[in-house]
Design a protein around this motif. Structure first.
Motif, short mmCIF file in Angstrom:
data_model
loop_
_atom_site.label_atom_id
_atom_site.label_comp_id
_atom_site.label_asym_id
_atom_site.label_seq_id
_atom_site.Cartn_x
_atom_site.Cartn_y
_atom_site.Cartn_z
N ASN A 351 0.95 -1.14 0.01
CA ASN A 351 -0.19 0.00 -0.06
C ASN A 351 0.92 1.32 -0.15
O ASN A 351 0.55 2.24 0.86
CB ASN A 351 -0.90 0.09 1.21
CG ASN A 351 -2.18 0.81 1.11
OD1 ASN A 351 -2.71 1.08 0.06
ND2 ASN A 351 -2.47 1.58 2.23
N GLU A 421 4.69 0.62 9.26
CA GLU A 421 3.31 0.46 9.97
C GLU A 421 2.63 1.71 9.84
O GLU A 421 1.46 1.50 10.45
CB GLU A 421 3.79 0.05 11.17
CG GLU A 421 4.09 1.19 12.32
CD GLU A 421 5.75 1.62 12.04
OE1 GLU A 421 6.34 2.49 12.95
OE2 GLU A 421 6.29 1.45 11.07
N GLU A 423 -0.29 4.43 8.78
CA GLU A 423 -1.48 4.26 7.94
C GLU A 423 -1.41 5.35 6.79
O GLU A 423 -1.07 6.51 7.01
CB GLU A 423 -2.59 4.16 8.85
CG GLU A 423 -3.05 2.87 9.72
CD GLU A 423 -4.15 3.27 10.49
OE1 GLU A 423 -4.94 4.06 10.39
OE2 GLU A 423 -4.42 2.13 11.16
N LYS A 424 -1.95 4.81 5.67
CA LYS A 424 -1.92 5.62 4.59
C LYS A 424 -3.27 6.96 4.76
O LYS A 424 -4.23 6.19 5.33
CB LYS A 424 -2.22 4.94 3.41
CG LYS A 424 -2.07 5.64 2.05
CD LYS A 424 -1.97 4.42 0.65
CE LYS A 424 -0.94 4.92 -0.27
NZ LYS A 424 -1.08 4.02 -1.40
N THR A 425 -3.08 7.95 4.36
CA THR A 425 -4.12 9.07 4.53
C THR A 425 -4.92 9.11 3.23
O THR A 425 -4.27 8.81 2.24
CB THR A 425 -3.34 10.39 4.95
OG1 THR A 425 -2.67 10.67 3.75
CG2 THR A 425 -2.46 10.34 6.16
N GLY A 437 -6.25 4.50 5.67
CA GLY A 437 -6.56 3.84 6.90
C GLY A 437 -6.02 2.65 6.96
O GLY A 437 -6.21 1.83 8.14
N VAL A 438 -5.16 2.13 6.13
CA VAL A 438 -4.41 0.93 6.07
C VAL A 438 -3.08 0.99 6.11
O VAL A 438 -2.69 1.96 5.36
CB VAL A 438 -4.97 -0.05 4.99
CG1 VAL A 438 -3.99 -1.36 4.83
CG2 VAL A 438 -6.55 -0.49 5.07
N ALA A 439 -2.27 0.36 6.70
CA ALA A 439 -0.84 0.36 6.90
C ALA A 439 0.01 0.41 5.55
O ALA A 439 -0.43 -0.12 4.65
CB ALA A 439 -0.02 -0.42 7.79
N TYR A 440 0.90 1.21 5.11
CA TYR A 440 1.89 0.99 4.10
C TYR A 440 2.07 -0.36 3.66
O TYR A 440 1.98 -0.95 2.42
CB TYR A 440 2.84 1.94 4.01
CG TYR A 440 2.56 3.42 4.07
CD1 TYR A 440 1.91 4.10 3.24
CD2 TYR A 440 3.10 4.30 5.11
CE1 TYR A 440 1.58 5.36 3.24
CE2 TYR A 440 2.83 5.62 5.33
CZ TYR A 440 1.99 6.24 4.13
OH TYR A 440 2.01 7.52 4.22
N PRO A 442 0.69 -3.75 5.61
CA PRO A 442 -0.03 -4.49 6.64
C PRO A 442 0.53 -5.55 7.26
O PRO A 442 0.27 -6.06 8.13
CB PRO A 442 -1.37 -4.82 5.73
CG PRO A 442 -1.37 -3.91 4.49
CD PRO A 442 -0.15 -3.65 4.25
#
Length: 526
Positions: A351, A421, A423-425, A437-440, A442
Motif C-alpha cells: 500500500n 506500519e 497508515e495511509k492517509t 486507514g490501512v498501513a503502507y 499491513p
C-alpha cells in the motif's frame, strides 16, 4: 522497466538451490545511466525475491540474522556477486539475537481483560523471558502538554516498584535504559507507553520497540491512550508472560566492490539483508536487497569513473548493528573515500508511498537535513520521479535504517522508502491510490511478509481490497518495486560517473574518527 512477468516464470528462472545457478538477464549494454536503468527489470529483481522466499521456507520461515536462513541469504548474494566479478568480503560481527516466540498480557483486576498481541501491546525486542504478575506502578509520568517525559531515565524515578510492574513513558532516553533501571529497582515486569508529546500516530499509537540488548524481566509496549488508561485505573494488577530468546550470536555483512573506478571516490549503496525472526521479510527488506543486487549484477561491466561498493547489512533489525559495525571499523582514510551512501529499505510496500529521504529538510519536520551533499542526492531521485510523473513524499531521517551511522559521521546519504506500519492517509490515496486507514505494509514485521501473505496470517479482506487496487506479488507491490528499482539504477548510474555535485567533506576535527552507536532500526529504541 517493463512489468510483463508471471510469478511462475520467475520461479522457473530462479533455480537457486545447490550452487545458486540463477539465469542472468542481459546486462547493461553501455556505460550510460539510461543503459543501466533499462537493463534492470522487474523480472530480474523478483527472481531474487523468489530465492529469498525459498531460503526462508527451507530454514524455519525466517532470514533473521543469527539463523541459518540469514547465512543462506548471505551465501546467495555473495555467490552471485563473486560470479559477476566483484571483490566480495564477508565481515563477521557479534550481536544481540532476540526473538519473541509467544506471549500473553492480561488485566487481572479490577476488570479481567485479555489483551491482543500486535493490537493492544507488543513484546519489546530483547525482553526477558518469563512471567510477571503485580500491581501497575506509574513511574514519573508526564500526561499534560508538552509531555516532556524522562520517565524511567533516572534510578530515583522508581518509587514503590519493587515486586510490581513499572509503567514507564517513552521519551528522554532509550527503552533499554528504562527497562534496566526498572529491573535494578526490583520491578518484575515493564510496560512502556508511547509518549503522547504530539498528536501524530508515531507518538500516540502502539509502537514496535527494542531494548537494544537483553533485559532480564518481561517488557511490553502499549499506546499512549492505553498507558493513560492504565495510569488512571485504581487497583490495577496485570500479568505479562513472554516466551523469548535473548543471547549473543554471530552474523555478517556482505560487501562487494567493483573492478572499475577510482578507489579514492567510493559510491556506496546498501540494504539490510536480514528479516525479523517472525517471517521471511520479503518486503522488509527483501525488496531493497533484491533491488540493489540486480542493479549490481547489471552494472558488473560498467566502466565507472568512481568505485562502486554494495553492502548487504546484517542485524539491522537488531539496532543497525551491521552498518554501525562497518562504519566504526573504517579508518579515517577509508571513511574519507566514501563520498556518499545510498540506502534502500522497503521499496515495494503493498500500500505504498514513494518516499525519498529528505536530505535538505524541505519538509521541516522531525530530524534536520542530512550532511552536506544529501540535498544533491535527493535531487537526483526527485528528478527521476518527475520524469515518471510520480509524486513523492519527504521521508525524514529518523535514524530507523542503515543510513544512520553514515550521516552520524558526516557522510551524505539518500535513498527510498515505501512505508511500514504508518497508515495511509486520504491525501496519500489522492497521490498514489490504495487504501486509506490501512498501513503502507499491513504485514510489517509479521510472518505474512511473504509470497503468500493471506496463507501466512494477513487480513484476507484487506489484501483482497489491495489486489483490486494494485498488482501484488505476495506482499510486494510490483509497480512500486518496478519504479523504485529503476530509481536505484538511476542514482547508482549517475553517481558512478559523476560526483561533482557532492561538496568536499571537511576532515574530522580530531585524530580519530568519531564512533557511532546503533540507533534504532525499524524497532525504535527511544
Amino acid at each position: 522497466m517493463v512489468s510483463r512477468i508471471k510469478l511462475g516464470a520467475v520461479a522457473a528462472a530462479a533455480t537457486l538451490l545447490g550452487g545458486f545457478g540463477v539465469a542472468q538477464p542481459a546486462q547493461a549494454s553501455g556505460n550510460s545511466t539510461k543503459d543501466l536503468t533499462t537493463s534492470v527489470t522487474l523480472a530480474g529483481v523478483l527472481r531474487h525475491l523468489v530465492a529469498f522466499q525459498a531460503i526462508a521456507k527451507l530454514n524455519g520461515d525466517t532470514r533473521a540474522s543469527g539463523t541459518p536462513g540469514y547465512t543462506r541469504s548471505a551465501d546467495y548474494v555473495a555467490t552471485l556477486m563473486r560470479a559477476a566479478g566483484y571483490q566480495v568480503t564477508r565481515q563477521p560481527f557479534p550481536f544481540n539475537f532476540c526473538s519473541d516466540d509467544a506471549s500473553s498480557f492480561t488485566q487481572n483486576t479490577p476488570t479481567p481483560t485479555a489483551y491482543v498481541d500486535q493490537v493492544d501491546y507488543d513484546v519489546l525486542d530483547c525482553s526477558g523471558n518469563g512471567t510477571a504478575t503485580g500491581a501497575v506502578v506509574p513511574v514519573d509520568l508526564q500526561l499534560t502538554t508538552p509531555n516532556t517525559s524522562t520517565s524511567g531515565c533516572e534510578a530515583g524515578d522508581f518509587v514503590g516498584v519493587s515486586g510490581n510492574i513499572a509503567l514507564i513513558q517513552r521519551g528522554g532516553c532509550g527503552f533499554g535504559v528504562k527497562a534496566t533501571n526498572a529491573q535494578a529497582a526490583g520491578a518484575t515486569g515493564v510496560i512502556i507507553m508511547n509518549q503522547g508529546d504530539t498528536t501524530g500516530p508515531d507518538r500516540q499509537d502502539l509502537f514496535l520497540g527494542t531494548l537494544g540488548g537483553p533485559v532480564g524481566i518481561p517488557a511490553v509496549a502499549v499506546s499512549y491512550p492505553q498507558g493513560v488508561a492504565f495510569a488512571g485505573t485504581a487497583g490495577l494488577t496485570v500479568t505479562i508472560s513472554a516466551d523469548t530468546v535473548a543471547e549473543v550470536r554471530q552474523t555478517e555483512n556482505v560487501i562487494a566492490e567493483s573492478r572499475y573506478g577510482n578507489a579514492d571516490n567510493v559510491v556506496m549503496t546498501g540494504a539490510h539483508l536480514d528479516s525479523v525472526p517472525e517471517g521471511p521479510g520479503i518486503n522488509d527488506n527483501g525488496t531493497g536487497s533484491a533491488g540493489i543486487l540486480e542493479v549490481a549484477l547489471q552494472a558488473r561491466n560498467l566502466k565507472s569513473k568512481n568505485k562502486l561498493r554494495f553492502a548487504w547489512w546484517g542485524a539491522e533489525e537488531a539496532n543497525l548493528v551491521g552498518s554501525t559495525f562497518y562504519v566504526n571499523s573504517l579508518s579515517e582514510a577509508e571513511h574519507a573515500k566514501i563520498k556518499l551512501y545510498l540506502n534502500f529499505d522497503m521499496i515495494g510496500s503493498p500500500n505504498y508511498t514513494f518516499g525519498v529521504y529528505d536530505g535538505d529538510d524541505s519538509d521541516a519536520t522531525g530530524a534536520g537535513p542530512g550532511p552536506a551533499g544529501s540535498a544533491q542526492i535527493e535531487q537526483v531521485f526527485q528528478r527521476f520521479f518527475a520524469t515518471r510523473k510520480q509524486a513523492t513524499a519527504a521521508s525524514d531521517f529518523t535514524g530507523r535504517s542503515d543510513y544512520g551511522p553514515f550521516i552520524g559521521t558526516g557522510i551524505p546519504a539518500g535513498g527510498l522508502f515505501t512505508g511500514a506500519e504508518v497508515e495511509k492517509t486520504a491525501d496519500d490515496v489522492a497521490k498514489w491510490g490504495g487504501l486509506a486507514g490501512v498501513a503502507y505494509d499491513p504485514c510489517y514485521h509479521e510472518a505474512c511478509d511473504s509470497f503468500t501473505p493471506e496463507r501466512d496470517g494477513a487480513d484476507k479482506a484487506v489484501y483482497a481490497q489491495l489486489r483490486k487496487k494494485y498488482k501484488l506479488v505476495g506482499n510486494v507491490n510490483t509497480f512500486a518495486l518496478d519504479t523504485n528499482a529503476d530509481a536505484v539504477a538511476t542514482a547508482v548510474g549517475t553517481f558512478a560517473q559523476d560526483i561533482s555535485s557532492i561538496p568536499p567533506r571537511p576532515a574530522p576535527a580530531g585524530t580519530a574518527l568519531a564512533r557511532v552507536s546503533g540507533t534504532s532500526g525499524h524497532g525504535l529504541v527511544e
